[in-house]
Structure formats: C-alpha cells, structure tokens
Design a protein around this motif. Structure first.
Motif, PDB file in Angstrom:
ATOM      1  N   HIS A 192      51.883  29.595  56.638  1.00  0.00           N
ATOM      2  CA  HIS A 192      51.294  28.242  56.355  1.00  0.00           C
ATOM      3  C   HIS A 192      51.684  27.726  54.927  1.00  0.00           C
ATOM      4  N   GLY A 193      53.080  28.067  54.733  1.00  0.00           N
ATOM      5  CA  GLY A 193      53.645  27.412  53.313  1.00  0.00           C
ATOM      6  C   GLY A 193      53.339  28.409  52.280  1.00  0.00           C
ATOM      7  N   HIS A 194      52.756  29.564  52.424  1.00  0.00           N
ATOM      8  CA  HIS A 194      52.360  30.451  51.370  1.00  0.00           C
ATOM      9  C   HIS A 194      53.311  31.990  51.674  1.00  0.00           C
ATOM     10  N   LEU A 195      53.598  32.486  50.847  1.00  0.00           N
ATOM     11  CA  LEU A 195      53.866  33.852  51.067  1.00  0.00           C
ATOM     12  C   LEU A 195      52.912  34.921  50.738  1.00  0.00           C
ATOM     13  N   CYS A 196      52.902  35.749  51.807  1.00  0.00           N
ATOM     14  CA  CYS A 196      51.829  37.017  51.969  1.00  0.00           C
ATOM     15  C   CYS A 196      52.517  38.295  51.356  1.00  0.00           C
ATOM     16  N   TYR A 197      52.238  38.846  50.388  1.00  0.00           N
ATOM     17  CA  TYR A 197      52.982  40.230  50.035  1.00  0.00           C
ATOM     18  C   TYR A 197      51.752  41.244  50.265  1.00  0.00           C
ATOM     19  N   ILE A 198      52.386  41.892  51.440  1.00  0.00           N
ATOM     20  CA  ILE A 198      51.326  42.879  52.042  1.00  0.00           C
ATOM     21  C   ILE A 198      52.062  44.411  51.775  1.00  0.00           C
ATOM     22  N   VAL A 199      51.028  44.969  51.099  1.00  0.00           N
ATOM     23  CA  VAL A 199      51.465  46.531  50.738  1.00  0.00           C
ATOM     24  C   VAL A 199      51.125  47.394  52.166  1.00  0.00           C
ATOM     25  N   THR A 200      52.386  48.101  52.604  1.00  0.00           N
ATOM     26  CA  THR A 200      52.148  48.920  53.875  1.00  0.00           C
ATOM     27  C   THR A 200      52.885  50.453  53.272  1.00  0.00           C
ATOM     28  N   ASP A 201      52.722  51.175  54.100  1.00  0.00           N
ATOM     29  CA  ASP A 201      53.542  52.382  54.006  1.00  0.00           C
ATOM     30  C   ASP A 201      55.004  52.300  53.855  1.00  0.00           C
ATOM     31  N   GLY A 257      51.245  59.018  43.636  1.00  0.00           N
ATOM     32  CA  GLY A 257      49.671  58.952  43.573  1.00  0.00           C
ATOM     33  C   GLY A 257      48.934  57.827  43.823  1.00  0.00           C
ATOM     34  N   ALA A 258      49.569  56.600  43.729  1.00  0.00           N
ATOM     35  CA  ALA A 258      48.903  55.285  43.895  1.00  0.00           C
ATOM     36  C   ALA A 258      49.123  54.398  45.321  1.00  0.00           C
ATOM     37  N   GLN A 259      49.742  55.532  46.200  1.00  0.00           N
ATOM     38  CA  GLN A 259      49.935  54.781  47.469  1.00  0.00           C
ATOM     39  C   GLN A 259      48.584  54.683  48.319  1.00  0.00           C
ATOM     40  N   GLU A 260      47.670  55.418  48.078  1.00  0.00           N
ATOM     41  CA  GLU A 260      46.505  55.461  48.821  1.00  0.00           C
ATOM     42  C   GLU A 260      45.651  54.166  48.377  1.00  0.00           C
ATOM     43  N   LEU A 265      43.358  44.156  53.374  1.00  0.00           N
ATOM     44  CA  LEU A 265      43.470  43.972  54.802  1.00  0.00           C
ATOM     45  C   LEU A 265      43.006  45.475  55.350  1.00  0.00           C
ATOM     46  N   PHE A 266      41.913  45.595  55.802  1.00  0.00           N
ATOM     47  CA  PHE A 266      41.025  46.781  56.057  1.00  0.00           C
ATOM     48  C   PHE A 266      41.731  47.523  57.183  1.00  0.00           C
ATOM     49  N   HIS A 267      42.591  46.811  58.253  1.00  0.00           N
ATOM     50  CA  HIS A 267      42.943  47.465  59.386  1.00  0.00           C
ATOM     51  C   HIS A 267      44.123  48.392  58.811  1.00  0.00           C
ATOM     52  N   LEU A 268      44.661  47.962  57.631  1.00  0.00           N
ATOM     53  CA  LEU A 268      46.116  48.538  57.157  1.00  0.00           C
ATOM     54  C   LEU A 268      45.751  49.774  55.890  1.00  0.00           C
ATOM     55  N   ARG A 269      44.320  49.621  55.616  1.00  0.00           N
ATOM     56  CA  ARG A 269      43.860  50.540  54.629  1.00  0.00           C
ATOM     57  C   ARG A 269      43.403  52.184  55.209  1.00  0.00           C
ATOM     58  N   ARG A 270      43.182  51.989  56.408  1.00  0.00           N
ATOM     59  CA  ARG A 270      43.032  53.314  57.309  1.00  0.00           C
ATOM     60  C   ARG A 270      44.258  53.884  57.470  1.00  0.00           C
TER      61      ARG A 270
END
Length: 127
Positions: free
Chosen positions: A40-49, A59-62, A84-89
């Motif tokens: 929607h016109g924004h950029l979402c930077y999502i941290v994944t594995d 060490g900071a990946q978790e 995004l809690f579904h990615l935290r697990r």
C-alpha cells in the motif's frame, strides 16, 4: 528528530519502539538485512531467517526474527515498528496441537484423542 539508517523516525514509530522493546540497532539491522516488500505504498522490511543468513552476527538472530519496520519512501520516514509473531516462532506448532475443530476442541479419531498414547501407537504402526 531521530534518524535511523537515513530514515526519520516519526513520533508514532518512536512510541511503538518503546512499547514493543525494539532498540534502534534492531531497526537499523532490519533496514539492512530485512526482506523489503511493497505494501500500500509503503515498504515493509521484514526480518526472516533467510534475510539473516548474510548478516555478520550470530547471537542476535533470535532477537531480530519477526521484526517488521514499515517505511514511507515518499516522506522518507519510518511509520511504525511491529513484531510478526508467526515469524518469531522458530519451529511450527507441534502437529498434535493443530488437530482442532472450529471450536478449538481436539478432534478424535477412532474414539481416541489425536495426542493420546494409543493414537500415537496407531500412527506409528502406519508410518
């Protein structure tokens, strides 16, 4: 006004960082190693594995997994920060917790709950 990674931080984003225990170094890491997605016109930077595979720290990946930084490129500012809690697990839920009907009640098979020892023996014999 605070700046992280060349982006100005809005008051709303600053409040969300404080409420959600997100540090400025985490936002900078998300902007550098997060996967960018347009929304929607924004950029979402999502941290994944997958994004953290190239990161130089271990060490900071978790701590970083599941962090989402929403940026408005037109205004050059960070709009909000969220988890995004579904990615935290790290691993998916155990299979025995997924077998639920619409009311959240465990489904029975052959008169047994899916997680019961008798059902596990039955499944083991089939596998």
């Amino acid at each position: 006004m605070m700046t992280i990674g060349g982006w100005h931080l809005t008051e709303h984003a600053r409040q969300r960082m404080q409420q959600r225990a997100v540090r400025p170094w985490m936002v900078a890491a998300a902007l550098q190693w997060g996967i960018a997605m347009a929304h929607h016109g924004h950029l979402c930077y999502i941290v994944t594995d997958k994004g953290l595979e190239t990161a130089p720290f271990e060490g900071a990946q978790e701590q970083l997994r599941g962090l989402c930084v929403v940026v408005n490129p037109a205004e050059g500012c960070i709009v909000t920060v969220k988890w995004l809690f579904h990615l935290r697990r790290r691993s998916p839920r155990p299979w025995c917790l997924r077998w639920k009907n619409r009311r959240g009640v465990s489904v029975k098979k052959n008169g047994h709950h899916r997680c019961s020892p008798s059902f596990l023996k039955e499944v083991g014999s089939v596998l």
